[in-house]
Enzyme design. Structure first.
Site, PDB file in Angstrom:
ATOM      1  N   HIS A 136       4.239 -17.906   7.466  1.00 38.97           N
ATOM      2  CA  HIS A 136       3.695 -18.355   6.175  1.00 38.97           C
ATOM      3  C   HIS A 136       2.230 -17.925   6.031  1.00 38.97           C
ATOM      4  CE1 HIS A 136       2.926 -20.823   2.647  1.00 38.97           C
ATOM      5  NE2 HIS A 136       1.795 -21.152   3.237  1.00 38.97           N
ATOM      6  N   HIS A 141       0.072 -15.384   3.076  1.00 41.07           N
ATOM      7  CA  HIS A 141      -1.270 -15.503   2.493  1.00 41.07           C
ATOM      8  C   HIS A 141      -2.139 -14.255   2.621  1.00 41.07           C
ATOM      9  CE1 HIS A 141      -1.865 -19.816   1.437  1.00 41.07           C
ATOM     10  NE2 HIS A 141      -0.967 -20.061   2.383  1.00 41.07           N
ATOM     11  N   GLU A 183      -0.566 -20.999  -3.641  1.00 40.95           N
ATOM     12  CA  GLU A 183       0.728 -21.302  -3.012  1.00 40.95           C
ATOM     13  C   GLU A 183       1.934 -20.863  -3.834  1.00 40.95           C
ATOM     14  OE1 GLU A 183       1.490 -22.402   0.026  1.00 40.95           O
ATOM     15  OE2 GLU A 183      -0.573 -22.705   0.707  1.00 40.95           O
ATOM     16  N   SER A 202       6.694 -16.159   1.110  1.00 40.03           N
ATOM     17  CA  SER A 202       7.223 -16.359   2.468  1.00 40.03           C
ATOM     18  C   SER A 202       8.564 -17.088   2.503  1.00 40.03           C
ATOM     19  CB  SER A 202       6.197 -17.097   3.337  1.00 40.03           C
ATOM     20  OG  SER A 202       6.013 -18.422   2.872  1.00 40.03           O
TER      21      SER A 202
END
Ligand SMILES: [Fe+2]
Length: 260
Positions: A136, A141, A183, A202
């Site tokens: 993740h 990111h 996010e 993700s």
């Protein structure tokens, strides 16, 4: 985790000021200790996501993936990632021991250091892991941190939030800005909804949910975002689409004016 006072090379804030609040959470990534099975889990996760992302991820994400040298077959060595990322935008993916308290998290963002877990999920938790993991954090990111405007936005976000630590309500609003951009953010490119939020990038389930047109996609609107409640554990019902990353940079400036 480093013992107190033994700071690694990456414990300096951008500009040379040492991290203080986040310091106890900094660790070294033991890259040589990853097992073949762990690299295989990474490879399987990446291979499952890439066909969809090549078509449906923001071009800035895909460019970042190449620029920071992520590979399909092995867990990234953060030192290698940082050698490529640092000269581009001044950001680092900095290894940490796990979830950070807000003040440490914001301090790191303000210093252009992204708190990055080094653990990778097990094969039993391929789709969802409640704890953050390197898939993740890095796959989801870090590629966006190679984009200069996103990079500036994220640092500014950290600084504004750090200054609001005393006010729970304002901090909650800032949390919503983070959620609906970093996010679960989407962007309109060539008339299509493209993914850039780490949770959508993700997670195969979350990404597919968006591509299948399930959530309502609204034009990005800071007033709405600051008031929009969300549940981390549920598929998203509403998302906010920007038209360029300048819009989220401006949103962080505007949020500072309204809440700061
Ligand atoms: Fe995240």
């Amino acid at each position: 985790m480093n013992p107190p006072g033994v700071a690694g090379a990456e414990t300096r804030k951008h500009g040379g000021e040492p991290l203080t609040v986040a310091q106890p959470f900094l660790i070294q990534q033991q890259w040589d200790a990853y097992t073949g099975e762990q690299h295989a889990v990474w490879a399987e996760l990446v291979r499952r996501r890439m066909p969809q992302l090549r078509e449906h991820a923001a071009e800035e994400y895909l460019n970042g993936f190449e620029q920071i040298g992520l590979r399909e077959d092995t867990i990234p060595n953060l030192a290698d990632v940082n050698r490529r990322l640092g000269p581009r935008t001044g950001w680092n993916a900095t290894p940490v021991s796990g979830f950070l308290p807000p003040d440490a998290f914001f301090e790191m963002l303000g210093a252009r250091q992204f708190p990055t877990t080094t653990y990778i999920r097990s094969r039993e938790a391929m789709e969802y892991t409640p704890e953050p993991d390197i898939f993740h954090d890095v796959f989801g990111h870090v590629p966006m941190h190679a984009h200069p405007v996103f990079a500036d936005f994220l640092q500014h976000y950290g600084r504004v939030s750090a200054a609001l630590m005393h006010d729970k309500d304002k901090l909650e609003k800032m949390g919503r800005l983070f959620w609906f951009t970093v996010e679960v953010g989407v962007i309109l490119q060539k008339g299509k909804v493209k993914l850039y939020g780490s949770g959508l990038i993700s997670s195969h389930g979350e990404g597919t949910h968006v591509i299948e047109g399930k959530p309502e996609i609204r034009d990005f609107n800071l007033d709405q975002v600051l008031e929009q409640r969300f549940l981390v554990s549920e598929e998203q019902k509403v998302l906010y689409a920007v038209e360029s990353f300048d819009q989220i940079y401006e949103a962080a400036q505007e949020a500072e004016k309204r809440l700061g």
